[in-house]
Enzyme design. Structure first.
Site, mmCIF file in Angstrom:
data_model
loop_
_atom_site.group_PDB
_atom_site.id
_atom_site.type_symbol
_atom_site.label_atom_id
_atom_site.label_comp_id
_atom_site.label_asym_id
_atom_site.label_seq_id
_atom_site.Cartn_x
_atom_site.Cartn_y
_atom_site.Cartn_z
ATOM 1 N N GLY A 16 46.933 83.171 63.347
ATOM 2 C CA GLY A 16 47.946 84.185 63.014
ATOM 3 C C GLY A 16 48.010 84.394 61.511
ATOM 4 O O GLY A 16 47.799 83.468 60.743
ATOM 5 N N ALA A 27 43.410 82.387 44.974
ATOM 6 C CA ALA A 27 43.359 81.117 44.243
ATOM 7 C C ALA A 27 42.029 80.401 44.474
ATOM 8 O O ALA A 27 41.444 79.844 43.538
ATOM 9 C CB ALA A 27 44.529 80.225 44.673
ATOM 10 N N ARG A 77 41.363 85.540 66.266
ATOM 11 C CA ARG A 77 41.234 84.384 67.157
ATOM 12 C C ARG A 77 39.880 84.575 67.828
ATOM 13 O O ARG A 77 39.649 85.581 68.471
ATOM 14 C CB ARG A 77 42.374 84.361 68.161
ATOM 15 C CG ARG A 77 43.737 84.251 67.463
ATOM 16 C CD ARG A 77 44.842 83.963 68.432
ATOM 17 N NE ARG A 77 46.143 84.259 67.840
ATOM 18 C CZ ARG A 77 46.872 83.391 67.130
ATOM 19 N NH1 ARG A 77 46.431 82.167 66.920
ATOM 20 N NH2 ARG A 77 48.037 83.737 66.641
ATOM 21 N N GLY A 107 46.189 77.685 60.859
ATOM 22 C CA GLY A 107 47.035 76.690 61.507
ATOM 23 C C GLY A 107 46.216 75.574 62.139
ATOM 24 O O GLY A 107 45.004 75.463 61.898
ATOM 25 N N ASP A 108 46.868 74.778 62.970
ATOM 26 C CA ASP A 108 46.171 73.591 63.502
ATOM 27 C C ASP A 108 44.998 73.951 64.419
ATOM 28 O O ASP A 108 44.014 73.210 64.486
ATOM 29 C CB ASP A 108 47.143 72.607 64.164
ATOM 30 C CG ASP A 108 48.029 73.260 65.200
ATOM 31 O OD1 ASP A 108 47.846 74.459 65.470
ATOM 32 O OD2 ASP A 108 48.892 72.554 65.753
ATOM 33 N N GLY A 109 45.069 75.106 65.102
ATOM 34 C CA GLY A 109 43.936 75.540 65.920
ATOM 35 C C GLY A 109 42.712 75.791 65.045
ATOM 36 O O GLY A 109 41.592 75.359 65.368
ATOM 37 N N SER A 110 42.934 76.433 63.921
ATOM 38 C CA SER A 110 41.822 76.731 62.998
ATOM 39 C C SER A 110 41.229 75.430 62.448
ATOM 40 O O SER A 110 40.009 75.316 62.284
ATOM 41 C CB SER A 110 42.319 77.594 61.837
ATOM 42 O OG SER A 110 42.908 78.764 62.343
ATOM 43 N N THR A 131 50.668 79.421 57.903
ATOM 44 C CA THR A 131 51.352 79.838 59.127
ATOM 45 C C THR A 131 52.842 79.920 58.813
ATOM 46 O O THR A 131 53.344 79.126 58.020
ATOM 47 C CB THR A 131 51.097 78.857 60.301
ATOM 48 O OG1 THR A 131 52.048 79.121 61.339
ATOM 49 C CG2 THR A 131 51.252 77.403 59.892
ATOM 50 N N ASP A 133 55.219 79.224 60.768
ATOM 51 C CA ASP A 133 56.040 78.317 61.598
ATOM 52 C C ASP A 133 56.423 76.993 60.936
ATOM 53 O O ASP A 133 57.300 76.293 61.431
ATOM 54 C CB ASP A 133 55.311 78.003 62.910
ATOM 55 C CG ASP A 133 55.199 79.230 63.797
ATOM 56 O OD1 ASP A 133 55.970 80.178 63.586
ATOM 57 O OD2 ASP A 133 54.330 79.240 64.684
ATOM 58 N N ASP A 135 54.941 74.233 61.054
ATOM 59 C CA ASP A 135 54.837 73.162 62.047
ATOM 60 C C ASP A 135 53.625 72.265 61.820
ATOM 61 O O ASP A 135 53.113 71.662 62.751
ATOM 62 C CB ASP A 135 54.789 73.771 63.454
ATOM 63 C CG ASP A 135 53.631 74.749 63.617
ATOM 64 O OD1 ASP A 135 53.009 75.107 62.603
ATOM 65 O OD2 ASP A 135 53.362 75.162 64.752
ATOM 66 N N GLY A 176 58.631 81.054 66.474
ATOM 67 C CA GLY A 176 58.572 79.591 66.566
ATOM 68 C C GLY A 176 58.382 79.181 68.019
ATOM 69 O O GLY A 176 59.329 78.846 68.699
ATOM 70 N N ARG A 177 57.131 79.275 68.484
ATOM 71 C CA ARG A 177 56.844 78.953 69.890
ATOM 72 C C ARG A 177 57.065 77.475 70.173
ATOM 73 O O ARG A 177 57.570 77.100 71.216
ATOM 74 C CB ARG A 177 55.382 79.308 70.227
ATOM 75 C CG ARG A 177 55.159 80.760 70.565
ATOM 76 C CD ARG A 177 53.800 80.937 71.198
ATOM 77 N NE ARG A 177 52.752 80.341 70.371
ATOM 78 C CZ ARG A 177 51.973 81.008 69.535
ATOM 79 N NH1 ARG A 177 52.120 82.305 69.404
ATOM 80 N NH2 ARG A 177 51.045 80.404 68.820
ATOM 81 N N LYS A 219 87.338 83.918 65.026
ATOM 82 C CA LYS A 219 86.178 84.719 64.591
ATOM 83 C C LYS A 219 86.045 85.923 65.519
ATOM 84 O O LYS A 219 86.197 85.775 66.734
ATOM 85 C CB LYS A 219 84.897 83.873 64.669
ATOM 86 C CG LYS A 219 84.933 82.642 63.776
ATOM 87 C CD LYS A 219 83.592 81.927 63.795
ATOM 88 C CE LYS A 219 83.690 80.555 63.191
ATOM 89 N NZ LYS A 219 82.453 79.783 63.283
ATOM 90 N N HIS A 258 57.375 90.839 64.852
ATOM 91 C CA HIS A 258 56.337 90.758 63.816
ATOM 92 C C HIS A 258 56.795 91.113 62.413
ATOM 93 O O HIS A 258 56.030 90.903 61.476
ATOM 94 C CB HIS A 258 55.125 91.594 64.230
ATOM 95 C CG HIS A 258 54.288 90.864 65.230
ATOM 96 N ND1 HIS A 258 54.608 90.827 66.573
ATOM 97 C CD2 HIS A 258 53.190 90.088 65.081
ATOM 98 C CE1 HIS A 258 53.724 90.080 67.204
ATOM 99 N NE2 HIS A 258 52.855 89.618 66.331
HETATM 100 P P1 ATP Z 1 48.633 79.904 64.427
HETATM 101 O O1 ATP Z 1 49.441 78.696 63.999
HETATM 102 O O2 ATP Z 1 49.028 81.124 63.733
HETATM 103 O O3 ATP Z 1 48.524 80.059 65.922
HETATM 104 P P2 ATP Z 1 46.046 78.667 64.523
HETATM 105 O O4 ATP Z 1 45.062 78.370 63.462
HETATM 106 O O5 ATP Z 1 46.673 77.472 65.198
HETATM 107 O O6 ATP Z 1 47.137 79.625 63.894
HETATM 108 P P3 ATP Z 1 44.533 79.366 66.918
HETATM 109 O O7 ATP Z 1 44.433 80.675 67.600
HETATM 110 O O8 ATP Z 1 45.048 78.205 67.693
HETATM 111 O O9 ATP Z 1 45.400 79.636 65.599
HETATM 112 O O10 ATP Z 1 43.092 78.962 66.364
HETATM 113 C C1 ATP Z 1 42.344 79.863 65.565
HETATM 114 C C2 ATP Z 1 40.900 79.846 65.968
HETATM 115 O O11 ATP Z 1 40.344 78.538 65.726
HETATM 116 C C3 ATP Z 1 40.615 80.107 67.441
HETATM 117 O O12 ATP Z 1 40.639 81.484 67.756
HETATM 118 C C4 ATP Z 1 39.213 79.520 67.596
HETATM 119 O O13 ATP Z 1 38.245 80.410 67.119
HETATM 120 C C5 ATP Z 1 39.277 78.307 66.653
HETATM 121 N N1 ATP Z 1 39.539 77.098 67.454
HETATM 122 C C6 ATP Z 1 40.722 76.609 67.853
HETATM 123 N N2 ATP Z 1 40.565 75.494 68.607
HETATM 124 C C7 ATP Z 1 39.228 75.293 68.712
HETATM 125 C C8 ATP Z 1 38.392 74.326 69.367
HETATM 126 N N3 ATP Z 1 38.913 73.328 70.069
HETATM 127 N N4 ATP Z 1 37.067 74.443 69.215
HETATM 128 C C9 ATP Z 1 36.519 75.441 68.498
HETATM 129 N N5 ATP Z 1 37.244 76.383 67.870
HETATM 130 C C10 ATP Z 1 38.566 76.321 67.973
#
Ligand code: ATP
Length: 328
Positions: A16, A27, A77, A107-110, A131, A133, A135, A176-177, A219, A258
């Protein structure tokens, strides 16, 4: 990796978007220019690596973006990056472009994606938390969080004007999911009667008592801030339950959505993004990898990426107490 072996790094924004990502990219690019290493901007997160969409960025290519929300590199994503084949394509393009390391803003997914990529292909990387959030473990603040908070309180201030003019109860849903940081802090800052977040056990009875107390205290209106991930229900469901319990109340709902992700980053987010962008490049130059650059007690720290991914910042119980005391 020593200074001499790091010649070219790639930077991408992923997941996100959040305000301040542009400032962080700037930077990174400027720190690379300062330390005389090449910097390549990768478009659309991991998708740009897979599709070979990247170009070299010099110090002047990031002019006039310090104050702009969003990310000019764009973010995505990428489902393909979750597959071995996708990551192989990404690796091929990374090598053909001569990249030695990556800086991943997201974020942590990235960070998980970068870690998987490292384990397969040994590409050093540093994560920067971007991010709204807040988090992510390993930093007191994530890039974009402060801006989102300020957007939320500005919106709630406006809603309050309407609430007080009509004796209304407003349920305001904020992003904040999984985490209630935005809801809790914006709720305190905007004087909410109650704040519902996933980290604390809420009950409808507790909410109703709080509304009754508010009425008894004289109130004439109340704001209830609800985090997106609240387990008791979303803002519409909670408003409906409230209307059923108190048919005389004029109950309204606003879902901020958004707008919370947009806007010019605040000073705090710009300084944070600038510091972490520089820390990302310096960390790689010092030979660090698989870490996230963050800020703890106003000092730059590097946290092992696995900790940043797995652990979570706890909600400060003192804030919950403050919110309760002030809703007297
Ligand atoms: P936000 O906090 O905004 O959701 P995020 O970084 O956590 O941000 P995600 O959609 O979870 O967002 O992850 C971003 C991208 O990272 C995913 O679309 C995918 O390409 C990659 N990614 C996430 N998990 C994995 C995984 N286990 N293996 C490979 N790539 C991953």
């Amino acid at each position: 990796m020593s200074n001499a072996t790091l010649k070219k790094i790639g930077v991408l924004t992923s997941g996100g978007d959040s305000p301040g990502m542009n400032t962080a990219v700037r930077a990174v690019v400027r720190a690379c220019a300062y330390y005389q290493i090449k910097c390549v901007g990768i478009k659309m997160g991991y998708e740009g690596l897979i599709q070979n969409q990247m170009s070299e960025l010099g110090a002047r290519s990031v002019k006039h973006i310090i104050n702009r929300g969003g990310t000019f590199l764009q973010t995505a994503r990428s489902d393909e990056f979750r597959t071995k084949e996708g990551r192989e394509k990404a690796y091929k393009h990374l090598k053909s472009n001569g990249l030695d390391a990556l800086i991943v803003i997201g974020g942590d997914g990235s960070f998980t994606g970068a870690n998987v990529f490292f384990k397969e292909f040994g590409i050093p990387f540093i994560g920067i938390p971007g991010t709204i959030d807040n988090d992510i473990f390993g930093t007191d603040f994530t890039i974009g969080y402060d801006t989102a908070l300020n957007t939320v309180i500005e919106a709630i201030d406006r809603i309050r004007d309407s609430a007080t003019s009509h004796n209304r109860i407003f349920f305001v849903e904020v992003m904040g999911r999984d985490a209630g940081f935005i809801a809790l802090n914006s709720g305190i800052a905007s004087g909410a009667q109650d704040i519902l977040i996933p980290e604390k056990k809420d009950s409808l009875e507790g909410l109703f008592q709080s509304l009754e107390k508010s009425e008894q205290a004289g109130k004439n209106s109340s704001i209830i801030v609800v985090a997106e991930g609240e387990e008791l229900g979303n803002a519409f469901e909670l408003a409906k339950a409230t209307e059923m319990r108190f048919p005389d109340y004029d109950v309204r709902v606003t879902v901020l959505g958004h707008i919370q992700r947009g806007g010019n980053p605040t000073c705090m987010d710009r300084v944070l993004a600038s510091r972490l962008g520089v820390a990302g490049v310096e960390g790689l130059l010092e030979g660090r990898t698989n870490v996230m650059a963050g800020l703890r007690s106003n000092k730059v720290v590097y946290t092992p990426i696995e900790e940043a991914i797995k652990k979570h910042n706890e909600i400060d119980k003192e804030l919950i107490k403050v919110a309760k005391i002030l809703a007297v």
